[in-house]
Scaffold this active site. Structure first.
Site, PDB file in Angstrom:
ATOM      1  N   LYS A 129      37.801  44.486  37.178  1.00  0.00           N
ATOM      2  CA  LYS A 129      36.785  43.836  38.325  1.00  0.00           C
ATOM      3  C   LYS A 129      36.164  42.694  37.894  1.00  0.00           C
ATOM      4  O   LYS A 129      36.349  41.684  38.374  1.00  0.00           O
ATOM      5  CB  LYS A 129      35.890  45.287  38.572  1.00  0.00           C
ATOM      6  N   ARG A 189      29.014  52.376  44.197  1.00  0.00           N
ATOM      7  CA  ARG A 189      29.842  53.327  43.366  1.00  0.00           C
ATOM      8  C   ARG A 189      29.696  54.770  43.761  1.00  0.00           C
ATOM      9  O   ARG A 189      29.997  55.584  42.963  1.00  0.00           O
ATOM     10  CB  ARG A 189      29.150  53.285  42.023  1.00  0.00           C
ATOM     11  N   ARG A 192      38.090  45.194  24.380  1.00  0.00           N
ATOM     12  CA  ARG A 192      37.119  44.089  25.111  1.00  0.00           C
ATOM     13  C   ARG A 192      35.989  43.558  24.155  1.00  0.00           C
ATOM     14  O   ARG A 192      35.611  44.042  23.553  1.00  0.00           O
ATOM     15  CB  ARG A 192      36.573  44.797  26.361  1.00  0.00           C
ATOM     16  N   ARG A 238      30.743  45.696  23.857  1.00  0.00           N
ATOM     17  CA  ARG A 238      29.654  46.558  24.838  1.00  0.00           C
ATOM     18  C   ARG A 238      29.370  47.871  24.148  1.00  0.00           C
ATOM     19  O   ARG A 238      30.213  48.688  23.476  1.00  0.00           O
ATOM     20  CB  ARG A 238      30.331  46.855  26.128  1.00  0.00           C
ATOM     21  N   ARG A 258      32.649  57.655  31.564  1.00  0.00           N
ATOM     22  CA  ARG A 258      32.684  56.911  32.813  1.00  0.00           C
ATOM     23  C   ARG A 258      33.959  57.258  33.509  1.00  0.00           C
ATOM     24  O   ARG A 258      33.863  56.888  34.683  1.00  0.00           O
ATOM     25  CB  ARG A 258      32.624  55.510  32.161  1.00  0.00           C
TER      26      ARG A 258
HETATM   27  P1  AP5 Z   1      37.023  43.964  32.748  1.00  0.00           P
HETATM   28  O1  AP5 Z   1      37.599  42.975  33.708  1.00  0.00           O
HETATM   29  O2  AP5 Z   1      35.909  43.685  31.999  1.00  0.00           O
HETATM   30  O3  AP5 Z   1      37.145  45.357  33.578  1.00  0.00           O
HETATM   31  P2  AP5 Z   1      36.172  45.855  34.460  1.00  0.00           P
HETATM   32  O4  AP5 Z   1      36.915  46.778  35.638  1.00  0.00           O
HETATM   33  O5  AP5 Z   1      34.908  44.916  34.788  1.00  0.00           O
HETATM   34  O6  AP5 Z   1      35.318  47.149  33.584  1.00  0.00           O
HETATM   35  P3  AP5 Z   1      33.807  47.774  33.378  1.00  0.00           P
HETATM   36  O7  AP5 Z   1      33.972  48.607  31.911  1.00  0.00           O
HETATM   37  O8  AP5 Z   1      32.817  46.478  33.334  1.00  0.00           O
HETATM   38  O9  AP5 Z   1      33.370  48.632  34.218  1.00  0.00           O
HETATM   39  P4  AP5 Z   1      32.571  49.615  34.485  1.00  0.00           P
HETATM   40  O10 AP5 Z   1      32.396  50.054  35.786  1.00  0.00           O
HETATM   41  O11 AP5 Z   1      32.361  50.674  33.529  1.00  0.00           O
HETATM   42  O12 AP5 Z   1      31.254  48.820  33.958  1.00  0.00           O
HETATM   43  P5  AP5 Z   1      29.887  48.345  34.591  1.00  0.00           P
HETATM   44  O13 AP5 Z   1      29.514  47.132  33.888  1.00  0.00           O
HETATM   45  O14 AP5 Z   1      30.333  47.773  35.995  1.00  0.00           O
HETATM   46  O15 AP5 Z   1      38.335  44.166  31.812  1.00  0.00           O
HETATM   47  C1  AP5 Z   1      38.403  45.073  30.838  1.00  0.00           C
HETATM   48  C2  AP5 Z   1      39.245  44.654  29.573  1.00  0.00           C
HETATM   49  O16 AP5 Z   1      40.635  44.571  30.216  1.00  0.00           O
HETATM   50  C3  AP5 Z   1      38.741  43.273  29.182  1.00  0.00           C
HETATM   51  O17 AP5 Z   1      38.995  43.226  27.798  1.00  0.00           O
HETATM   52  C4  AP5 Z   1      39.908  42.186  29.744  1.00  0.00           C
HETATM   53  O18 AP5 Z   1      40.103  41.270  29.232  1.00  0.00           O
HETATM   54  C5  AP5 Z   1      41.091  43.511  30.051  1.00  0.00           C
HETATM   55  N1  AP5 Z   1      41.976  42.973  31.117  1.00  0.00           N
HETATM   56  C6  AP5 Z   1      41.410  42.609  32.171  1.00  0.00           C
HETATM   57  N2  AP5 Z   1      42.433  42.500  33.204  1.00  0.00           N
HETATM   58  C7  AP5 Z   1      43.628  42.780  32.375  1.00  0.00           C
HETATM   59  C8  AP5 Z   1      44.826  42.595  32.833  1.00  0.00           C
HETATM   60  N3  AP5 Z   1      45.378  42.456  33.832  1.00  0.00           N
HETATM   61  N4  AP5 Z   1      45.833  42.827  31.794  1.00  0.00           N
HETATM   62  C9  AP5 Z   1      45.218  43.401  30.468  1.00  0.00           C
HETATM   63  N5  AP5 Z   1      43.963  43.175  30.159  1.00  0.00           N
HETATM   64  C10 AP5 Z   1      43.299  43.026  31.166  1.00  0.00           C
HETATM   65  O19 AP5 Z   1      28.638  49.343  34.537  1.00  0.00           O
HETATM   66  C11 AP5 Z   1      28.176  49.802  33.308  1.00  0.00           C
HETATM   67  C12 AP5 Z   1      27.286  51.049  33.305  1.00  0.00           C
HETATM   68  O20 AP5 Z   1      26.174  50.473  34.569  1.00  0.00           O
HETATM   69  C13 AP5 Z   1      27.751  52.104  34.435  1.00  0.00           C
HETATM   70  O21 AP5 Z   1      28.430  53.123  33.424  1.00  0.00           O
HETATM   71  C14 AP5 Z   1      26.469  52.622  34.833  1.00  0.00           C
HETATM   72  O22 AP5 Z   1      25.637  53.278  33.953  1.00  0.00           O
HETATM   73  C15 AP5 Z   1      25.879  51.439  35.209  1.00  0.00           C
HETATM   74  N6  AP5 Z   1      26.269  51.040  36.737  1.00  0.00           N
HETATM   75  C16 AP5 Z   1      26.683  49.671  37.046  1.00  0.00           C
HETATM   76  N7  AP5 Z   1      26.940  49.685  38.426  1.00  0.00           N
HETATM   77  C17 AP5 Z   1      26.273  50.920  38.916  1.00  0.00           C
HETATM   78  C18 AP5 Z   1      25.994  51.307  40.112  1.00  0.00           C
HETATM   79  N8  AP5 Z   1      26.477  50.576  41.229  1.00  0.00           N
HETATM   80  N9  AP5 Z   1      25.425  52.754  40.353  1.00  0.00           N
HETATM   81  C19 AP5 Z   1      25.085  53.341  39.316  1.00  0.00           C
HETATM   82  N10 AP5 Z   1      25.058  52.849  37.861  1.00  0.00           N
HETATM   83  C20 AP5 Z   1      25.767  51.628  37.813  1.00  0.00           C
HETATM   84 MG    MG Z   2      32.902  44.692  34.572  1.00  0.00          MG
END
Ligand code: AP5
Ligand code: MG
Length: 210
Positions: free
Chosen positions: A13, A88, A122, A155, A166
Protein backbone atom coordinates in the site's frame (compact mmCIF):
# COMPACT_ATOMS: atom_id res chain seq x y z
CA UNK A 1 -10.02 11.48 -7.03
CA UNK A 2 -10.88 10.23 -3.53
CA UNK A 3 -9.43 6.75 -3.41
CA UNK A 4 -8.08 4.13 -1.05
CA UNK A 5 -5.59 1.27 -1.21
CA UNK A 6 -6.87 -1.75 0.70
CA UNK A 7 -4.56 -4.68 1.46
CA UNK A 8 -2.90 -6.78 4.13
CA UNK A 9 0.25 -5.66 5.98
CA UNK A 10 3.05 -5.83 3.40
CA UNK A 11 0.73 -5.82 0.37
CA UNK A 12 2.53 -2.72 -0.93
CA UNK A 13 0.00 0.00 0.00
CA UNK A 14 2.71 2.48 1.02
CA UNK A 15 4.95 1.67 -1.95
CA UNK A 16 2.14 2.14 -4.45
CA UNK A 17 0.52 5.11 -2.68
CA UNK A 18 3.81 7.09 -2.73
CA UNK A 19 4.09 6.70 -6.50
CA UNK A 20 0.39 7.37 -7.17
CA UNK A 21 0.55 10.51 -5.02
CA UNK A 22 3.65 11.79 -6.88
CA UNK A 23 2.10 11.16 -10.28
CA UNK A 24 -1.45 12.29 -9.52
CA UNK A 25 -0.37 15.37 -7.54
CA UNK A 26 -2.65 14.56 -4.60
CA UNK A 27 -1.59 13.63 -1.04
CA UNK A 28 -0.99 10.14 0.32
CA UNK A 29 -2.72 9.88 3.67
CA UNK A 30 -1.35 7.00 5.71
CA UNK A 31 -2.90 6.53 9.14
CA UNK A 32 0.06 4.29 10.07
CA UNK A 33 2.53 7.12 9.25
CA UNK A 34 0.39 9.68 11.12
CA UNK A 35 0.20 7.46 14.19
CA UNK A 36 3.96 6.71 14.09
CA UNK A 37 4.66 10.43 13.93
CA UNK A 38 2.39 11.01 16.97
CA UNK A 39 4.28 8.22 18.78
CA UNK A 40 7.64 9.81 18.02
CA UNK A 41 6.35 13.26 19.09
CA UNK A 42 5.11 11.60 22.32
CA UNK A 43 1.70 13.27 22.14
CA UNK A 44 -1.03 11.92 24.44
CA UNK A 45 -2.72 10.30 21.44
CA UNK A 46 0.62 8.84 20.27
CA UNK A 47 1.30 7.31 23.68
CA UNK A 48 -2.15 5.71 23.70
CA UNK A 49 -1.79 4.44 20.10
CA UNK A 50 1.65 2.92 20.76
CA UNK A 51 0.18 0.37 23.16
CA UNK A 52 -1.93 -1.07 20.36
CA UNK A 53 0.61 -0.69 17.53
CA UNK A 54 3.39 -2.53 19.37
CA UNK A 55 1.05 -5.51 19.80
CA UNK A 56 -0.06 -5.38 16.15
CA UNK A 57 -3.62 -4.49 17.16
CA UNK A 58 -5.83 -1.80 15.68
CA UNK A 59 -5.99 1.59 17.39
CA UNK A 60 -9.60 2.34 18.55
CA UNK A 61 -11.91 3.58 15.79
CA UNK A 62 -12.77 6.90 17.46
CA UNK A 63 -9.07 7.90 17.67
CA UNK A 64 -8.33 7.11 14.01
CA UNK A 65 -11.58 8.56 12.64
CA UNK A 66 -10.84 11.82 14.46
CA UNK A 67 -7.35 12.24 12.99
CA UNK A 68 -8.50 11.40 9.47
CA UNK A 69 -11.46 13.77 9.63
CA UNK A 70 -9.11 16.61 10.65
CA UNK A 71 -6.56 15.73 7.94
CA UNK A 72 -9.15 15.55 5.12
CA UNK A 73 -10.32 19.06 5.98
CA UNK A 74 -6.91 20.49 4.95
CA UNK A 75 -6.63 22.54 1.73
CA UNK A 76 -4.37 20.04 -0.06
CA UNK A 77 -7.18 17.46 0.03
CA UNK A 78 -9.55 19.53 -2.09
CA UNK A 79 -8.58 17.74 -5.34
CA UNK A 80 -8.64 14.31 -3.73
CA UNK A 81 -6.26 11.94 -1.90
CA UNK A 82 -4.98 8.41 -1.65
CA UNK A 83 -5.89 6.81 1.64
CA UNK A 84 -3.37 4.18 2.77
CA UNK A 85 -4.46 2.02 5.71
CA UNK A 86 -7.79 3.72 6.37
CA UNK A 87 -10.58 2.67 6.70
CA UNK A 88 -9.70 -0.62 8.36
CA UNK A 89 -12.98 -1.58 10.02
CA UNK A 90 -16.63 -1.37 8.96
CA UNK A 91 -17.34 1.41 11.53
CA UNK A 92 -14.41 3.44 10.05
CA UNK A 93 -15.80 2.91 6.53
CA UNK A 94 -19.27 3.97 7.64
CA UNK A 95 -17.88 7.12 9.30
CA UNK A 96 -15.87 8.05 6.19
CA UNK A 97 -18.82 7.35 3.93
CA UNK A 98 -20.90 9.84 5.90
CA UNK A 99 -18.55 12.76 5.21
CA UNK A 100 -16.44 11.83 2.14
CA UNK A 101 -17.57 8.75 0.16
CA UNK A 102 -14.73 7.11 -1.79
CA UNK A 103 -14.79 6.99 -5.58
CA UNK A 104 -12.40 4.03 -5.92
CA UNK A 105 -11.06 1.32 -3.60
CA UNK A 106 -8.21 -0.83 -4.92
CA UNK A 107 -7.82 -4.15 -3.08
CA UNK A 108 -4.23 -5.33 -3.57
CA UNK A 109 -3.88 -9.09 -3.01
CA UNK A 110 -0.61 -10.86 -2.08
CA UNK A 111 -0.28 -14.43 -0.68
CA UNK A 112 0.55 -14.66 3.04
CA UNK A 113 4.03 -16.27 2.74
CA UNK A 114 5.17 -13.40 0.53
CA UNK A 115 3.68 -10.81 2.93
CA UNK A 116 5.84 -12.15 5.75
CA UNK A 117 9.10 -12.03 3.77
CA UNK A 118 8.28 -8.51 2.54
CA UNK A 119 7.68 -7.25 6.10
CA UNK A 120 10.77 -8.93 7.57
CA UNK A 121 13.06 -7.24 5.00
CA UNK A 122 11.45 -3.79 4.92
CA UNK A 123 13.51 -0.70 5.70
CA UNK A 124 11.94 2.78 5.88
CA UNK A 125 13.50 6.25 5.78
CA UNK A 126 13.33 8.11 9.11
CA UNK A 127 12.83 11.46 7.40
CA UNK A 128 10.93 11.10 4.12
CA UNK A 129 9.24 7.70 4.66
CA UNK A 130 10.60 6.15 1.43
CA UNK A 131 10.23 2.37 1.52
CA UNK A 132 12.96 -0.18 0.65
CA UNK A 133 13.51 -3.92 0.96
CA UNK A 134 16.86 -5.51 1.74
CA UNK A 135 16.45 -8.02 -1.10
CA UNK A 136 13.84 -6.84 -3.61
CA UNK A 137 14.53 -3.08 -3.59
CA UNK A 138 17.72 -2.34 -1.64
CA UNK A 139 19.05 1.20 -1.33
CA UNK A 140 22.26 1.95 -3.27
CA UNK A 141 24.13 2.48 0.04
CA UNK A 142 23.19 0.13 2.88
CA UNK A 143 21.10 1.85 5.58
CA UNK A 144 20.88 5.16 3.67
CA UNK A 145 17.83 6.55 1.87
CA UNK A 146 18.31 7.03 -1.90
CA UNK A 147 15.74 9.81 -1.94
CA UNK A 148 16.93 12.12 0.88
CA UNK A 149 20.16 10.63 2.26
CA UNK A 150 18.86 10.10 5.82
CA UNK A 151 19.01 6.88 7.83
CA UNK A 152 16.80 3.84 7.21
CA UNK A 153 15.22 1.96 10.11
CA UNK A 154 13.25 -1.23 10.72
CA UNK A 155 9.73 -0.66 12.05
CA UNK A 156 9.24 -1.93 15.60
CA UNK A 157 6.06 -3.79 14.56
CA UNK A 158 7.91 -5.74 11.84
CA UNK A 159 8.72 -8.61 14.20
CA UNK A 160 7.32 -12.13 14.11
CA UNK A 161 4.71 -11.77 16.90
CA UNK A 162 3.38 -8.42 15.69
CA UNK A 163 3.25 -9.56 12.08
CA UNK A 164 1.21 -12.64 13.05
CA UNK A 165 -1.22 -10.47 15.03
CA UNK A 166 -1.48 -7.83 12.24
CA UNK A 167 -2.32 -10.51 9.68
CA UNK A 168 -4.98 -11.94 12.02
CA UNK A 169 -6.51 -8.50 12.61
CA UNK A 170 -6.50 -7.88 8.87
CA UNK A 171 -8.43 -11.10 8.17
CA UNK A 172 -11.04 -10.59 10.88
CA UNK A 173 -11.58 -6.81 10.79
CA UNK A 174 -10.32 -5.33 7.50
CA UNK A 175 -10.80 -7.98 4.79
CA UNK A 176 -14.64 -7.69 5.11
CA UNK A 177 -14.30 -4.16 3.65
CA UNK A 178 -13.65 -5.70 0.25
CA UNK A 179 -17.25 -6.94 0.04
CA UNK A 180 -18.50 -3.78 1.75
CA UNK A 181 -17.04 -1.60 -1.02
CA UNK A 182 -17.98 -4.07 -3.75
CA UNK A 183 -21.58 -3.62 -2.64
CA UNK A 184 -21.13 0.14 -3.21
CA UNK A 185 -19.80 -0.38 -6.74
CA UNK A 186 -16.33 1.14 -6.21
CA UNK A 187 -14.10 -1.91 -5.65
CA UNK A 188 -11.25 -2.91 -8.02
CA UNK A 189 -9.32 -6.12 -7.27
CA UNK A 190 -5.65 -6.16 -8.27
CA UNK A 191 -2.95 -8.86 -8.13
CA UNK A 192 -0.18 -7.40 -5.93
CA UNK A 193 2.56 -9.89 -6.87
CA UNK A 194 5.43 -9.25 -9.29
CA UNK A 195 7.58 -6.13 -9.54
CA UNK A 196 6.27 -2.91 -7.94
CA UNK A 197 6.18 -1.35 -11.43
CA UNK A 198 3.95 -4.21 -12.69
CA UNK A 199 1.59 -3.76 -9.74
CA UNK A 200 1.53 -0.01 -10.39
CA UNK A 201 0.54 -0.64 -14.02
CA UNK A 202 -2.30 -2.95 -12.89
CA UNK A 203 -3.56 -0.31 -10.45
CA UNK A 204 -3.56 2.54 -12.99
CA UNK A 205 -5.24 0.20 -15.46
CA UNK A 206 -7.96 -0.68 -12.92
CA UNK A 207 -8.47 3.05 -12.28
CA UNK A 208 -8.76 3.70 -16.02
CA UNK A 209 -5.67 5.96 -15.97
CA UNK A 210 -3.18 3.92 -18.06
P1 AP5 B 1 4.81 -1.52 1.96
O1 AP5 B 1 4.50 -0.75 0.74
O2 AP5 B 1 5.50 -0.85 3.08
O3 AP5 B 1 3.52 -2.33 2.47
P2 AP5 B 1 2.20 -1.82 3.21
O4 AP5 B 1 1.04 -2.48 2.55
O5 AP5 B 1 2.20 -0.35 3.32
O6 AP5 B 1 2.41 -2.53 4.62
P3 AP5 B 1 2.30 -1.95 6.10
O7 AP5 B 1 3.08 -2.89 6.98
O8 AP5 B 1 2.68 -0.51 6.16
O9 AP5 B 1 0.81 -2.12 6.39
P4 AP5 B 1 0.14 -2.15 7.77
O10 AP5 B 1 -1.25 -2.06 7.37
O11 AP5 B 1 0.49 -3.29 8.63
O12 AP5 B 1 0.82 -0.90 8.54
P5 AP5 B 1 0.32 0.58 8.81
O13 AP5 B 1 1.51 1.44 8.89
O14 AP5 B 1 -0.75 0.95 7.89
O15 AP5 B 1 5.73 -2.78 1.47
C1 AP5 B 1 6.21 -3.73 2.41
C2 AP5 B 1 7.59 -4.25 1.94
O16 AP5 B 1 7.39 -4.95 0.71
C3 AP5 B 1 8.60 -3.13 1.63
O17 AP5 B 1 9.88 -3.58 2.01
C4 AP5 B 1 8.54 -2.98 0.10
O18 AP5 B 1 9.77 -2.53 -0.45
C5 AP5 B 1 8.20 -4.39 -0.34
N1 AP5 B 1 7.39 -4.43 -1.56
C6 AP5 B 1 6.36 -3.60 -1.91
N2 AP5 B 1 5.85 -3.97 -3.11
C7 AP5 B 1 6.57 -5.07 -3.50
C8 AP5 B 1 6.52 -5.91 -4.65
N3 AP5 B 1 5.63 -5.70 -5.64
N4 AP5 B 1 7.39 -6.95 -4.73
C9 AP5 B 1 8.31 -7.17 -3.74
N5 AP5 B 1 8.41 -6.40 -2.62
C10 AP5 B 1 7.54 -5.37 -2.51
O19 AP5 B 1 -0.32 0.45 10.27
C11 AP5 B 1 0.51 0.17 11.38
C12 AP5 B 1 -0.33 0.08 12.64
O20 AP5 B 1 -0.96 1.36 12.88
C13 AP5 B 1 -1.47 -0.92 12.63
O21 AP5 B 1 -1.05 -2.22 12.98
C14 AP5 B 1 -2.42 -0.30 13.67
O22 AP5 B 1 -1.95 -0.56 14.97
C15 AP5 B 1 -2.28 1.18 13.39
N6 AP5 B 1 -3.24 1.68 12.40
C16 AP5 B 1 -2.96 2.24 11.18
N7 AP5 B 1 -4.09 2.59 10.55
C17 AP5 B 1 -5.11 2.24 11.36
C18 AP5 B 1 -6.52 2.32 11.24
N8 AP5 B 1 -7.11 2.82 10.13
N9 AP5 B 1 -7.27 1.86 12.26
C19 AP5 B 1 -6.70 1.36 13.40
N10 AP5 B 1 -5.36 1.24 13.56
C20 AP5 B 1 -4.57 1.68 12.55
MG1 MG C 1 2.34 1.03 4.90
Amino acid sequence: MRMMLLGAPGAGKGTQAQQLADEMGIPQISTGDMLRSAVSDQTAMGLEAKRYMDLGQLVPDEVVIGIVEDRLAADDCERGYILDGFPRTVPQAEALNAFAPLEAVVDVHVPETELVSRLCGRRTCKSCGAIFHVVSSPPSREGICDRCGDELYQRSDDNEDSIRERLGQYKSKTAPLSDWYEGRGVLKRVDGTGKPSDVYARITDALGRS
